[in-house]
Design a protein around this motif. Structure first.
Motif, PDB file in Angstrom:
ATOM      1  N   VAL A 166       0.890  -1.162   0.000  1.00 50.12           N
ATOM      2  CA  VAL A 166       0.000   0.000   0.000  1.00 50.12           C
ATOM      3  C   VAL A 166       0.928   1.212   0.000  1.00 50.12           C
ATOM      4  N   VAL A 169      10.023   4.246  -1.269  1.00 50.12           N
ATOM      5  CA  VAL A 169       9.639   3.103  -0.418  1.00 50.12           C
ATOM      6  C   VAL A 169       8.775   2.089  -1.199  1.00 50.12           C
ATOM      7  N   THR A 195      -3.837   5.637  -4.001  1.00 47.74           N
ATOM      8  CA  THR A 195      -5.068   6.385  -3.696  1.00 47.74           C
ATOM      9  C   THR A 195      -6.229   6.071  -4.646  1.00 47.74           C
ATOM     10  N   ARG A 201      -0.249   7.613   6.828  1.00 45.60           N
ATOM     11  CA  ARG A 201      -1.527   7.914   7.500  1.00 45.60           C
ATOM     12  C   ARG A 201      -1.638   7.033   8.734  1.00 45.60           C
ATOM     13  N   PHE A 245       5.915   0.669   7.336  1.00 49.28           N
ATOM     14  CA  PHE A 245       6.970   1.670   7.150  1.00 49.28           C
ATOM     15  C   PHE A 245       6.602   3.017   7.759  1.00 49.28           C
TER      16      PHE A 245
HETATM   17  P1  NDP Z   1       4.577   9.360  -0.011  1.00 53.36           P
HETATM   18  O1  NDP Z   1       3.666  10.412   0.504  1.00 53.36           O
HETATM   19  O2  NDP Z   1       5.625   9.678  -0.992  1.00 53.36           O
HETATM   20  O3  NDP Z   1       3.669   8.198  -0.648  1.00 53.36           O
HETATM   21  C1  NDP Z   1       2.508   7.751  -0.019  1.00 53.36           C
HETATM   22  C2  NDP Z   1       1.874   6.684  -0.861  1.00 53.36           C
HETATM   23  O4  NDP Z   1       0.709   6.237  -0.178  1.00 53.36           O
HETATM   24  C3  NDP Z   1       1.423   7.180  -2.245  1.00 53.36           C
HETATM   25  O5  NDP Z   1       1.758   6.217  -3.222  1.00 53.36           O
HETATM   26  C4  NDP Z   1      -0.083   7.327  -2.104  1.00 53.36           C
HETATM   27  O6  NDP Z   1      -0.783   7.039  -3.285  1.00 53.36           O
HETATM   28  C5  NDP Z   1      -0.407   6.259  -1.070  1.00 53.36           C
HETATM   29  N1  NDP Z   1      -1.605   6.591  -0.312  1.00 53.36           N
HETATM   30  C6  NDP Z   1      -1.854   7.710   0.401  1.00 53.36           C
HETATM   31  N2  NDP Z   1      -3.090   7.647   0.948  1.00 53.36           N
HETATM   32  C7  NDP Z   1      -3.616   6.467   0.570  1.00 53.36           C
HETATM   33  C8  NDP Z   1      -4.870   5.825   0.786  1.00 53.36           C
HETATM   34  N3  NDP Z   1      -5.821   6.400   1.533  1.00 53.36           N
HETATM   35  N4  NDP Z   1      -5.078   4.616   0.241  1.00 53.36           N
HETATM   36  C9  NDP Z   1      -4.121   4.024  -0.495  1.00 53.36           C
HETATM   37  N5  NDP Z   1      -2.911   4.568  -0.749  1.00 53.36           N
HETATM   38  C10 NDP Z   1      -2.679   5.790  -0.228  1.00 53.36           C
HETATM   39  O7  NDP Z   1       5.173   8.677   1.297  1.00 53.36           O
HETATM   40  P2  NDP Z   1       6.512   7.805   1.534  1.00 53.36           P
HETATM   41  O8  NDP Z   1       6.450   6.531   0.776  1.00 53.36           O
HETATM   42  O9  NDP Z   1       7.702   8.654   1.403  1.00 53.36           O
HETATM   43  O10 NDP Z   1       6.328   7.496   3.077  1.00 53.36           O
HETATM   44  C11 NDP Z   1       5.268   6.697   3.542  1.00 53.36           C
HETATM   45  C12 NDP Z   1       5.426   6.537   5.049  1.00 53.36           C
HETATM   46  O11 NDP Z   1       6.650   5.878   5.301  1.00 53.36           O
HETATM   47  C13 NDP Z   1       5.500   7.863   5.815  1.00 53.36           C
HETATM   48  O12 NDP Z   1       4.879   7.685   7.077  1.00 53.36           O
HETATM   49  C14 NDP Z   1       6.975   8.100   5.991  1.00 53.36           C
HETATM   50  O13 NDP Z   1       7.256   8.877   7.146  1.00 53.36           O
HETATM   51  C15 NDP Z   1       7.462   6.676   6.164  1.00 53.36           C
HETATM   52  N6  NDP Z   1       8.867   6.492   5.783  1.00 53.36           N
HETATM   53  C16 NDP Z   1       9.592   5.727   6.605  1.00 53.36           C
HETATM   54  C17 NDP Z   1      10.919   5.517   6.368  1.00 53.36           C
HETATM   55  C18 NDP Z   1      11.679   4.651   7.314  1.00 53.36           C
HETATM   56  O14 NDP Z   1      12.857   4.840   7.472  1.00 53.36           O
HETATM   57  N7  NDP Z   1      11.035   3.658   7.930  1.00 53.36           N
HETATM   58  C19 NDP Z   1      11.615   6.143   5.235  1.00 53.36           C
HETATM   59  C20 NDP Z   1      10.727   6.846   4.340  1.00 53.36           C
HETATM   60  C21 NDP Z   1       9.393   7.023   4.640  1.00 53.36           C
HETATM   61  P3  NDP Z   1      -0.669   7.933  -4.631  1.00 53.36           P
HETATM   62  O15 NDP Z   1       0.612   7.507  -5.278  1.00 53.36           O
HETATM   63  O16 NDP Z   1      -1.878   7.581  -5.418  1.00 53.36           O
HETATM   64  O17 NDP Z   1      -0.646   9.373  -4.159  1.00 53.36           O
END
Ligand code: NDP
Length: 287
Positions: A165, A171, A191, A212, A230
């Motif tokens: 997801v 990531v 999304t 989220r 993550f």
């Molecule tokens: P991004 O904001 O770049 O990507 C979020 C993704 O989630 C997008 O592909 C988006 O879809 C999708 N998304 C958002 N809302 C929904 C929903 N309601 N239903 C389905 N899919 C949804 O975030 P990152 O990948 O950079 O980070 C994600 C999380 O991971 C964050 O909490 C961040 O802090 C954490 N993180 C953790 C790290 C670690 O070291 N553990 C390193 C990097 C990040 P769409 O593409 O359609 O917009």
């Protein structure tokens, strides 16, 4: 049933020793430790905390970190110039840029990163090499860390239904490729996905990178799923993941937040920096 914890902190601790040994060997041969440069634009407390954590980690294994601070209003050209200089600097083996970039900076500036020093794996060349399953690829540290966790817990991926997801470049998307390369059957949700819960319930392995808090609930996960969370979200001063705590009652394995995927990112960044240093040495020897 209560899930077994995928303890990123404990695995990272044991890997830190392995990396420290490799760094010591490197220093014996090369005379000085690999150095990571971190390019930061402007001041941001969250970014500062992250950079300090990297500095502590790198210092702990004997590697060096150099901060390159640019003003928040530095131009695209200034950023490009800084990245080009780091690419040519023989005292720097890894370069990362703190993201997200300010709005006035175009993403294309990241193409100025030297691909062999791009230890966050965000340069298009490394993305392409990952796609092609090349050993030369520098792969984003966060998904690489999750794959290492699965490996060290002997969780077999081959033939499993893996559901992602999130499809971010750093990531979700690289994680989907890494799972595919290990012969999982992969579904990537985002999304626009319809009936997300129906898909997440098909997962043997569910990896969530959405940003989220507690978005994935127990009802969305079937019994026995391996869950990788993550997410890093601050709620009322507490760090929480994208997966609700109740999921641990049905999952077979789960990464806690904090202490799961997070600590593995830092450690894989160290491994990538060492790998980058070794690759640069090979390229110099060949030249
Ligand atoms: P991004 O904001 O770049 O990507 C979020 C993704 O989630 C997008 O592909 C988006 O879809 C999708 N998304 C958002 N809302 C929904 C929903 N309601 N239903 C389905 N899919 C949804 O975030 P990152 O990948 O950079 O980070 C994600 C999380 O991971 C964050 O909490 C961040 O802090 C954490 N993180 C953790 C790290 C670690 O070291 N553990 C390193 C990097 C990040 P769409 O593409 O359609 O917009």
């Amino acid at each position: 049933m209560s899930a077994e914890i995928l303890d990123g902190r404990a695995i990272a601790r044991s890997m830190r020793q392995e990396i420290a040994d490799d760094v010591a060997q490197w220093v014996d041969k090369e005379g000085q430790p690999p150095t990571l440069a971190i390019v930061q634009m402007g001041a941001d407390p969250a970014s500062d905390r992250y950079v300090r954590a990297i500095e502590r980690g790198f210092k702990g294994v004997g590697m060096l970190v150099r901060r390159v601070a640019l003003a928040a209003d530095a131009t695209q050209e200034r950023m490009a110039e800084a990245l080009e200089q780091l690419g040519m600097d023989d005292d720097v083996q890894g370069v990362i840029v703190q993201l997200p970039l300010p709005l006035h900076i175009k993403e294309s500036v990241l193409h100025k990163l030297s691909p062999v020093k791009d230890v966050d794996g965000i340069h298009p060349l490394n993305a392409g090499l990952l796609l092609q399953r090349s050993k030369a690829a520098l792969v984003p540290a966060t998904p690489l860390g999750a794959m290492e966790l699965l490996r060290r817990y002997n969780i077999d991926v081959e033939g499993k239904n893996a559901v992602l997801v999130g499809r971010s470049r750093i990531v979700g998307l690289p994680m989907s490729l890494l799972l595919l390369h290990r012969h999982a059957t992969v579904t990537v949700c985002h999304t626009r996905t319809r009936d997300l819960a129906k898909i997440t319930r098909t997962a043997d392995i569910l990896a969530v990178a959405v940003g989220r808090p507690a978005m994935i609930t127990r009802e969305m996960v079937r019994s026995g799923t391996v869950v990788i969370d993550f997410g890093i979200n601050l709620m009322n001063g507490e760090m929480v993941g994208d997966v609700d705590k109740g999921v641990a009652e049905v999952a077979s394995y789960i990464t806690p937040v904090p202490g799961g995927a997070g600590p593995m990112t830092n450690i894989m960044l160290m491994r990538n920096t060492l790998q980058a240093a070794q690759r640069q040495r090979e390229l110099r020897d060949k030249a």
